[in-house]
Design a protein around this motif. Structure first.
Motif, PDB file in Angstrom:
ATOM      1  N   ARG A  33      -0.031  -7.824   5.863  1.00  0.00           N
ATOM      2  CA  ARG A  33       1.109  -6.836   5.309  1.00  0.00           C
ATOM      3  C   ARG A  33       2.163  -7.092   6.142  1.00  0.00           C
ATOM      4  O   ARG A  33       3.439  -6.833   5.483  1.00  0.00           O
TER       5      ARG A  33
ATOM      6  N   LEU B 145      -0.002  -0.255  -6.069  1.00  0.00           N
ATOM      7  CA  LEU B 145       0.709  -0.349  -4.799  1.00  0.00           C
ATOM      8  C   LEU B 145      -0.176  -1.438  -4.192  1.00  0.00           C
ATOM      9  O   LEU B 145      -1.615  -0.892  -3.757  1.00  0.00           O
ATOM     10  N   GLN B 146       0.177  -2.565  -3.900  1.00  0.00           N
ATOM     11  CA  GLN B 146      -0.629  -3.664  -3.427  1.00  0.00           C
ATOM     12  C   GLN B 146      -0.214  -3.685  -1.674  1.00  0.00           C
ATOM     13  O   GLN B 146       0.454  -3.181  -1.206  1.00  0.00           O
ATOM     14  N   LEU B 147      -0.609  -4.964  -1.316  1.00  0.00           N
ATOM     15  CA  LEU B 147      -0.312  -5.148   0.197  1.00  0.00           C
ATOM     16  C   LEU B 147       1.166  -5.240   0.638  1.00  0.00           C
ATOM     17  O   LEU B 147       1.561  -4.771   1.396  1.00  0.00           O
TER      18      LEU B 147
ATOM     19  N   ALA C  46      -4.835  -5.020  -1.976  1.00  0.00           N
ATOM     20  CA  ALA C  46      -4.961  -4.034  -1.035  1.00  0.00           C
ATOM     21  C   ALA C  46      -6.655  -3.786  -0.859  1.00  0.00           C
ATOM     22  O   ALA C  46      -7.232  -3.177   0.067  1.00  0.00           O
TER      23      ALA C  46
ATOM     24  N   LYS D 188      -5.566  -7.249   7.814  1.00  0.00           N
ATOM     25  CA  LYS D 188      -4.996  -6.850   6.311  1.00  0.00           C
ATOM     26  C   LYS D 188      -3.704  -6.360   6.773  1.00  0.00           C
ATOM     27  O   LYS D 188      -2.805  -6.772   6.146  1.00  0.00           O
TER      28      LYS D 188
END
Lengths: 542, 149, 99
Positions: free
Chosen positions: C75, A47-49, A415, C71
């Motif tokens: 996202r 599960l990444q960004l 992530a 970050k």
């Protein structure tokens, strides 16, 4: 190329069913995320960004046109039309849905591919020399041994919950094109007294504590290869640290025990293992070898018409000497000026597949430098190949130049990242291309990581860049003097970090120092090794 | 002395015909000191080889998995089977569906998970692999052996 | 303000807690205040969000929501190197918002 038999196919098919069931249990709530995470990771699903990411294994970096086409079709059908080739010769999709993942694995299984053990604390995809079976300087083709290890490591019942991930590379040339000594186990196939065997280097790695693997055994007979690997792994599984994730890799165990003590324990376990009969029958290696036999090479032209300077430059930079003098291995650069290192669109993948079929006996390789190789191209076909590549934006003549940098996905996708890597790569390639400095610099390996995990191999860069988070702002540390090749070394940090603009200037500065100080044919790395850090530091900080 | 083992009632899956005895289970250290224990519990950090001199008198060894991600118990199990241990080898603790087939292959023949498992899922898991690549002590021929018969 | 975010379990999409449901757009995010932990627990248990967590953010004068850390801004929008794949592919200035 290796072809699955019904046994191999059944394993992969069973894995698809198993994962479909695991995904079902996650979606219906029978599994919590904590329980599901290690299971999905062992199928390469992160599960990444922005979404789930799926990492597909390309065993020892070898694939055929049908497989490459399947990868392209998956990119178009389930992702956003592209994929990312990685430093471990794998392919990553960035925009995957959990509900599609089992279907993708089923599509992969149809072409003898999978995502098994591309993550998780288990033995990962076995990597190898991207010129294996083609290079003029190899002892033998290392891939039959890699395939033997692939089977042994797939669903190994004892080594699925290791202290940490475990990466193995196999080479068979003195020249190391696979960063072999920066792996948990690096195996070099060697010859001793007329017999072929394996040298085992154990305990290398990058990450936050980079280490070069020491030689643990200079010769393991081939009919004991798997047994020795099993002994290495058992000692690690039992005694590798589990109290601290950051000290759990085998390099820490080997370092803390000392090479001699680790070796002693392995030899003791090995002696015991030899009695257990874990080695596959010798006939198995003989069964695997013919899959990697030379294709039917034909004699032909041994040189090219150099009247087109662009073509001549590409030939000089992007081809590698083949064991047959009418052939070369041709490198397809995935580093167009200003592009994203390692990314390829579905259309580009299909084109590369077609070209492999037409010009390279249906074979492609993935390089750890995030490029693609057509391993067996007739010298007579090079111009036609280059013309087709150039028209598709795949003809950048930049192999091993500063523009051929490695860059991890960085904070744009990952992530774990602390800073972006790709924009740096883009800006540096644009700048050096525009100034025409790339050619003057010759071989210069630039490697960029967006965090300390070092997926971008910054420790092994002639010039390395590490992105860090400084109070919420991206900051970059510069390091010099690393190498992942046979002259392996770890880069040293120059000093305080830089802003994004600052680190690009800093790269310019250190290359200026090199150009001013180099003697004869020295590469950047050679000059650095001769003159040391001081002149670079002075130019950077004074 | 306190029995620190699981009781036979807690065993959810068992692949043996003999009667499970209710043992006074002791630690590896205690087992090495005292000569009459017949059941022992191996924690992840214990050296399974310390038990090798006593295998003849052991009827049950349980291997604890405090968390499923700690894979040391797989090595402990194989080491005992490789040394010829034929008694019950019981996996206890954080044992889930997805660990069952590998545990079985490493020599476990009884399972006492902390959280009881769905029986249908478990049966499917035990049968996951028709054939296998690695030689263990489970007696199965490997794929490589089958290829060259 | 405290904002809740996570990923959609099925699709993996980045989502933000609006006070009553989940949205793909960070500007829909509501201040979860004291209820953050409770909402996270309930929503995760119901599998309406995966791997949720609390972040610091500010509500700007124009009503938009800006996560404190880069970050979470990446996202919220998408990869800076592929503006065509972000949530605002037609807004050339959107990327400046991230940095």
């Amino acid at each position: 190329m290796y072809k699955y038999d019904s046994y191999d196919q059944a394993m992969v098919d069973a894995r698809v069913d198993e994962f479909r069931d695991q995904a079902r249990r996650r979606l219906d709530g029978s599994l919590t995320e904590d329980e599901f995470k290690p299971l999905r990771l062992m199928n390469g699903l992160y599960l990444q960004l922005h979404a789930y990411m799926l990492r597909v294994a390309i065993p020892y970096g070898t694939l055929n046109s049908v497989q490459m086409t399947a990868l392209a079709n998956i990119a178009d059908k389930y992702d956003r039309g592209y994929g990312h080739f990685t430093t471990r010769q794998n392919l990553q999709y960035n925009w995957i849905k959990l509900e599609d993942a089992a279907d993708i694995l089923a599509d992969l299984a149809k072409v003898e591919m999978h995502a098994i053990q591309t993550s998780g604390n288990c033995i990962r995809n076995i990597s190898s020399d991207h010129f294996a079976g083609a290079a003029h300087d190899e002892l033998v083709d290392p891939r039959p041994y890699a395939e033997l290890l692939r089977q042994w490591s797939s669903f190994h019942p004892e080594f699925t919950y290791l202290p940490r991930k475990f990466k193995i590379a196999v080479i068979a040339a003195e020249k190391d094109r696979a960063a072999m000594r920066l792996h948990d186990i690096g195996i070099q196939i060697v010859e001793k007294d007329g017999e072929i065997g394996a040298a085992f280097y154990v305990g290398g790695g990058m990450g936050r504590t980079p280490m070069i693997a020491p030689l643990i055994r200079d010769f393991v007979p081939l009919d004991q290869l798997i047994t020795y690997a099993e002994a290495c792994l058992r000692v690690y599984n039992r005694y590798g640290r589990r109290d601290n994730k950051y000290k759990a890799r085998i390099k820490i165990l080997v370092h803390e025990l000392g090479k001699e003590e680790y070796k002693r324990q392995v030899e003791e376990e090995f002696a015991h293992m030899l009695e257990q009969g874990v080695e596959p029958p010798r006939e198995e290696l003989e069964r695997i070898k013919p899959f990697f036999a030379d294709p039917a090479f034909e004699d032909g032209a041994k040189s090219v018409d150099r009247s087109d300077p662009d073509f001549a430059l590409w030939v000089d930079r992007n081809t590698h000497r083949h064991k047959h003098d009418s052939y070369v291995s041709a490198v397809i650069s995935l580093k167009p000026v200003g592009g994203i290192p390692g990314d390829a669109t579905g259309d580009q993948m299909r084109l590369m597949a077609d070209l492999a079929k037409q010009y390279s006996f249906d074979e492609l390789r993935i390089m750890h430098t995030q490029n693609v190789v057509l391993p067996h191209v007739k010298i007579a076909d090079l111009h036609a190949l280059w013309t087709a590549l150039d028209a598709a934006g795949l003809g950048a003549p930049n192999m091993d130049s500063i523009e051929d940098m490695i860059a991890c996905p960085g904070l744009d996708y990952c992530a774990l990242a602390n800073a972006r890597s790709i924009p740096l790569a883009q800006r540096i390639s644009e700048r050096f291309d525009a100034s025409g400095k790339t050619g003057k610099l010759g071989e210069l390996k630039l490697k960029i990581s967006g965090c300390i995990n070092a997926c971008g191999h910054h420790h092994a860069g002639h010039i390395g860049i590490l992105g860090v988070d400084r109070k919420g702002v991206e900051n970059y540390q510069l390091s010099l003097g690393g190498s992942e090749a046979e002259d392996v070394s770890l880069a040293k940090i120059t000093g305080p970090g830089f802003t994004e603009d600052g680190v690009i200037e800093a790269v310019e500065t250190v290359t200026d120092v090199y150009l001013a100080k180099r003697e004869g044919e020295e590469r950047f790395l050679d000059t650095y090794r001769r003159i040391g850090m001081a002149p670079f530091k002075e130019a950077l900080y004074d | 002395m306190t029995d620190l083992g699981t009781s036979p009632d807690e065993v959810q899956f068992r692949f043996r015909d003999d009667e499970p005895a209710d043992h006074g289970t002791v630690t590896v250290d205690a087992c090495c000191d005292q000569t009459n224990a017949t059941a022992v519990r191996i924690e992840p950090g214990d050296d399974a080889r310390a038990l090798l001199p006593f295998l003849d008198r052991l009827a049950m060894v349980e291997v604890n998995f405090p968390t499923f991600g700690d894979g040391r118990g797989y090595s402990s199990a194989r080491i005992l089977r490789e040394a010829g241990y034929t008694g019950e080898l019981r996996a206890v603790g954080d044992v889930g569906i997805d660990q069952l087939s590998h545990m079985r292959r490493c020599g476990f023949d009884a399972f006492a998970p902390d959280k009881p498992l769905n029986v249908a899922d478990a049966e499917r898991a035990f049968a996951t692999w028709d054939n296998v690549y690695q030689r263990t002590t489970d007696g199965r021929k490997t794929i490589q052996e089958l290829r060259h018969e | 303000m405290k904002v809740l975010t996570g990923n959609d379990l099925k699709t993996g999409d980045v989502i933000w807690w609006t006070g009553s449901s989940w949205s793909r757009h960070v500007d829909d995010a509501a201040d979860a205040g004291e209820t953050a932990d409770e909402v996270l627990a309930t929503e995760e248990a119901a599998r309406r969000v995966n791997v949720p967590y609390v972040i610091e953010a500010t509500r700007e004068a124009d009503g938009s929501v800006r996560p404190a850390h880069i970050k979470d801004r990446v996202r919220a929008l998408g990869p800076t190197v592929r503006p065509d794949l972000t949530l605002k592919p037609k807004d050339p200035e959107a990327l400046d918002w991230i940095i």
